[in-house]
Design a protein around this motif. Structure first.
Motif, PDB file in Angstrom:
ATOM      1  N   TRP A  11       1.215  -1.384   0.146  1.00  0.00           N
ATOM      2  CA  TRP A  11       0.089   0.162   0.258  1.00  0.00           C
ATOM      3  C   TRP A  11       0.404   1.016  -0.366  1.00  0.00           C
ATOM      4  O   TRP A  11       1.383   1.800   0.811  1.00  0.00           O
ATOM      5  CB  TRP A  11      -1.097   0.435   1.076  1.00  0.00           C
ATOM      6  N   PHE A  12       0.140   2.526  -1.603  1.00  0.00           N
ATOM      7  CA  PHE A  12       1.938   3.142  -0.812  1.00  0.00           C
ATOM      8  C   PHE A  12       1.004   4.308   0.071  1.00  0.00           C
ATOM      9  O   PHE A  12      -0.024   4.336  -0.386  1.00  0.00           O
ATOM     10  CB  PHE A  12       1.940   3.549  -2.287  1.00  0.00           C
ATOM     11  N   LEU A  13       1.859   4.830   0.715  1.00  0.00           N
ATOM     12  CA  LEU A  13       1.699   5.802   2.129  1.00  0.00           C
ATOM     13  C   LEU A  13       2.616   6.701   1.857  1.00  0.00           C
ATOM     14  O   LEU A  13       4.048   6.727   2.167  1.00  0.00           O
ATOM     15  CB  LEU A  13       1.621   5.235   3.360  1.00  0.00           C
ATOM     16  N   PRO A  14       1.906   8.022   0.887  1.00  0.00           N
ATOM     17  CA  PRO A  14       2.680   9.315   0.962  1.00  0.00           C
ATOM     18  C   PRO A  14       3.550   9.719   2.205  1.00  0.00           C
ATOM     19  O   PRO A  14       2.264   9.428   3.668  1.00  0.00           O
ATOM     20  CB  PRO A  14       2.551  10.553   0.278  1.00  0.00           C
ATOM     21  N   SER A  15       3.980  10.522   2.439  1.00  0.00           N
ATOM     22  CA  SER A  15       4.786  10.662   3.584  1.00  0.00           C
ATOM     23  C   SER A  15       3.466  12.751   3.944  1.00  0.00           C
ATOM     24  O   SER A  15       3.423  12.322   2.541  1.00  0.00           O
ATOM     25  CB  SER A  15       6.039  11.472   3.864  1.00  0.00           C
ATOM     26  N   GLY A  50      -3.355  23.671   2.110  1.00  0.00           N
ATOM     27  CA  GLY A  50      -3.316  24.486   3.514  1.00  0.00           C
ATOM     28  C   GLY A  50      -4.881  23.333   3.693  1.00  0.00           C
ATOM     29  O   GLY A  50      -5.395  23.492   4.683  1.00  0.00           O
ATOM     30  N   PHE A  51      -4.663  22.919   2.458  1.00  0.00           N
ATOM     31  CA  PHE A  51      -6.246  21.722   2.882  1.00  0.00           C
ATOM     32  C   PHE A  51      -6.120  20.393   3.672  1.00  0.00           C
ATOM     33  O   PHE A  51      -6.713  19.745   2.725  1.00  0.00           O
ATOM     34  CB  PHE A  51      -7.623  21.748   1.420  1.00  0.00           C
ATOM     35  N   ASP A  52      -5.672  20.492   5.159  1.00  0.00           N
ATOM     36  CA  ASP A  52      -5.070  19.151   5.258  1.00  0.00           C
ATOM     37  C   ASP A  52      -6.426  18.286   5.596  1.00  0.00           C
ATOM     38  O   ASP A  52      -6.358  17.201   5.391  1.00  0.00           O
ATOM     39  CB  ASP A  52      -4.361  19.271   6.790  1.00  0.00           C
ATOM     40  N   GLN A  53      -7.223  19.231   5.934  1.00  0.00           N
ATOM     41  CA  GLN A  53      -8.444  18.515   6.632  1.00  0.00           C
ATOM     42  C   GLN A  53      -8.844  17.189   4.888  1.00  0.00           C
ATOM     43  O   GLN A  53      -9.351  15.481   5.525  1.00  0.00           O
ATOM     44  CB  GLN A  53      -9.415  19.031   7.132  1.00  0.00           C
ATOM     45  N   LEU A  54      -8.618  18.195   3.963  1.00  0.00           N
ATOM     46  CA  LEU A  54      -9.546  17.727   2.636  1.00  0.00           C
ATOM     47  C   LEU A  54      -8.672  16.080   2.693  1.00  0.00           C
ATOM     48  O   LEU A  54      -9.501  15.148   2.346  1.00  0.00           O
ATOM     49  CB  LEU A  54      -9.444  18.071   1.359  1.00  0.00           C
ATOM     50  N   LEU A  55      -7.462  16.645   2.656  1.00  0.00           N
ATOM     51  CA  LEU A  55      -6.336  15.527   2.349  1.00  0.00           C
ATOM     52  C   LEU A  55      -6.349  14.352   3.567  1.00  0.00           C
ATOM     53  O   LEU A  55      -6.221  12.860   2.738  1.00  0.00           O
ATOM     54  CB  LEU A  55      -4.856  15.843   2.218  1.00  0.00           C
ATOM     55  N   ASP A  77      -9.192  12.846   5.079  1.00  0.00           N
ATOM     56  CA  ASP A  77     -10.313  12.297   4.745  1.00  0.00           C
ATOM     57  C   ASP A  77      -9.568  11.724   3.108  1.00  0.00           C
ATOM     58  O   ASP A  77     -10.915  10.616   3.212  1.00  0.00           O
ATOM     59  CB  ASP A  77     -11.531  13.129   3.675  1.00  0.00           C
ATOM     60  N   VAL A  78      -8.931  12.049   2.494  1.00  0.00           N
ATOM     61  CA  VAL A  78      -9.140  11.091   1.390  1.00  0.00           C
ATOM     62  C   VAL A  78      -8.187  10.267   2.059  1.00  0.00           C
ATOM     63  O   VAL A  78      -8.476   8.513   1.214  1.00  0.00           O
ATOM     64  CB  VAL A  78      -8.185  12.018  -0.140  1.00  0.00           C
ATOM     65  N   MET A  79      -7.609  10.255   2.572  1.00  0.00           N
ATOM     66  CA  MET A  79      -6.660   8.740   3.674  1.00  0.00           C
ATOM     67  C   MET A  79      -7.515   7.910   4.060  1.00  0.00           C
ATOM     68  O   MET A  79      -7.123   7.127   4.303  1.00  0.00           O
ATOM     69  CB  MET A  79      -5.122   9.522   4.524  1.00  0.00           C
ATOM     70  N   LEU A 111      -3.509   5.524  10.116  1.00  0.00           N
ATOM     71  CA  LEU A 111      -4.218   6.552  11.137  1.00  0.00           C
ATOM     72  C   LEU A 111      -3.376   7.437  11.642  1.00  0.00           C
ATOM     73  O   LEU A 111      -3.540   9.172  12.022  1.00  0.00           O
ATOM     74  CB  LEU A 111      -4.476   5.703  12.163  1.00  0.00           C
ATOM     75  N   ASP A 112      -1.850   7.271  11.580  1.00  0.00           N
ATOM     76  CA  ASP A 112      -0.521   8.778  11.389  1.00  0.00           C
ATOM     77  C   ASP A 112      -0.807   9.509  10.634  1.00  0.00           C
ATOM     78  O   ASP A 112      -1.006  10.771  11.025  1.00  0.00           O
ATOM     79  CB  ASP A 112       0.449   7.664  11.936  1.00  0.00           C
ATOM     80  N   ILE A 113      -0.671   9.226   9.620  1.00  0.00           N
ATOM     81  CA  ILE A 113      -0.540  10.218   8.657  1.00  0.00           C
ATOM     82  C   ILE A 113      -2.135  10.913   9.062  1.00  0.00           C
ATOM     83  O   ILE A 113      -2.199  12.281   8.641  1.00  0.00           O
ATOM     84  CB  ILE A 113      -0.708   8.649   7.021  1.00  0.00           C
ATOM     85  N   ILE A 114      -3.167  10.853   9.029  1.00  0.00           N
ATOM     86  CA  ILE A 114      -5.131  10.865   9.351  1.00  0.00           C
ATOM     87  C   ILE A 114      -4.844  12.367   9.793  1.00  0.00           C
ATOM     88  O   ILE A 114      -5.230  13.194  10.149  1.00  0.00           O
ATOM     89  CB  ILE A 114      -6.103   9.907   8.954  1.00  0.00           C
TER      90      ILE A 114
END
Length: 254
Positions: free
Chosen positions: A45-49, A59-64, A66-68, A94-97
């Motif tokens: 599973w590809f996990l971007p940093s 600045g749309f961290d919450q949107l990303l 949601d995608v994660m 979950l750490d990324i999210i």
């Protein structure tokens, strides 16, 4: 008006980038499947940093986040079908999210059962739950789940009781929490404590998947009590009553 249009364009751009992250993840999985001949579950599973995601988030961290989260739900769904050597990535997801959006409360609800329980990593689960506690000062449920993680998966009754007492101090916390801490510290059989813990999870769960997991654990525990209780005893009768409440047909399939 110009500012509003600019903000709208940025939002659309961020949404497109978020979709690109999701598509890239899917393409990466499909490439690995073709190269390795693995089944749909045995996949990387590809996990971007987080840093790379923030470079494109504008600045749309919450949107990303949601995608994660959608990727996390998909991952858990695949992993539930069959285990694989690449199956322990829920903690990293979950750490990324929760780094992108530390107020994403729903993510914390899965931390104890999936990371602490299924992935056997209660230490990572505790780290993530501590982030939730630090960033959601008015939520009694996150320290409660942290206590569940400590009792069921880290097997630390003392730390579990501390989290329960922390949770009980919130104004909207249920009154049973303080008593639950006393139960964990009492010298009573461990399966009775476990029944109490899972019953409280079942009664208070905000997510359907968490509630279903609690139901399954309660069924196992009460079946154990029923099978080891003397025939026609009060304990056996109580176990059968609780199993009936949980929807178990004692004379057929569950």
């Amino acid at each position: 008006m110009a500012v509003l249009v600019g903000q709208t364009r940025m939002a659309v751009y961020a949404m497109l980038l978020a979709a690109l992250v999701f598509v890239a993840s899917y393409a990466h999985r499909q490439t690995v499947l073709k190269l390795t001949g693995a089944g749909p579950v045995a996949q990387m599973w590809f996990l971007p940093s987080v840093s790379s995601l923030r470079l494109i988030s504008l600045g749309f961290d919450q949107l990303l986040a949601d995608v994660m989260w959608l990727q996390f739900i998909q991952y858990v769904g695949y992993r539930d079908i069959a285990k694989s050597e690449h199956g322990n990535q829920a903690g990293a997801m979950l750490d990324i999210i929760t780094t992108l959006d530390p107020h994403f409360e729903r993510a914390y609800f899965f931390t104890a059962t999936v990371v602490g329980g299924e992935e056997h990593d209660p230490q990572t689960a505790d780290k993530l739950l501590q982030r939730g506690i630090d960033n959601n000062a008015n939520d009694w449920y996150i320290p409660f789940i942290a206590g569940v993680n400590q009792y069921l998966f880290a097997h630390n009754e003392t730390q579990a009781a501390k989290y329960y007492r922390m949770s009980a101090k919130f104004p909207d916390a249920p009154p049973w929490l303080a008593g639950q801490a006393q139960i964990l510290e009492a010298h009573i059989p461990s399966h009775i404590k476990a029944i109490n813990v899972w019953q409280k999870i079942f009664d208070s769960a905000k997510d359907g998947a968490v509630k279903q997991r609690a139901r399954e654990e309660l069924c196992v525990l009460w079946v154990h009590v029923r099978n080891h209780a003397p025939p026609h005893s009060q304990v056996r009768n109580r176990a059968e009553q609780e199993l009936t409440k949980l929807g178990v047909n004692l004379f057929g399939s569950q």
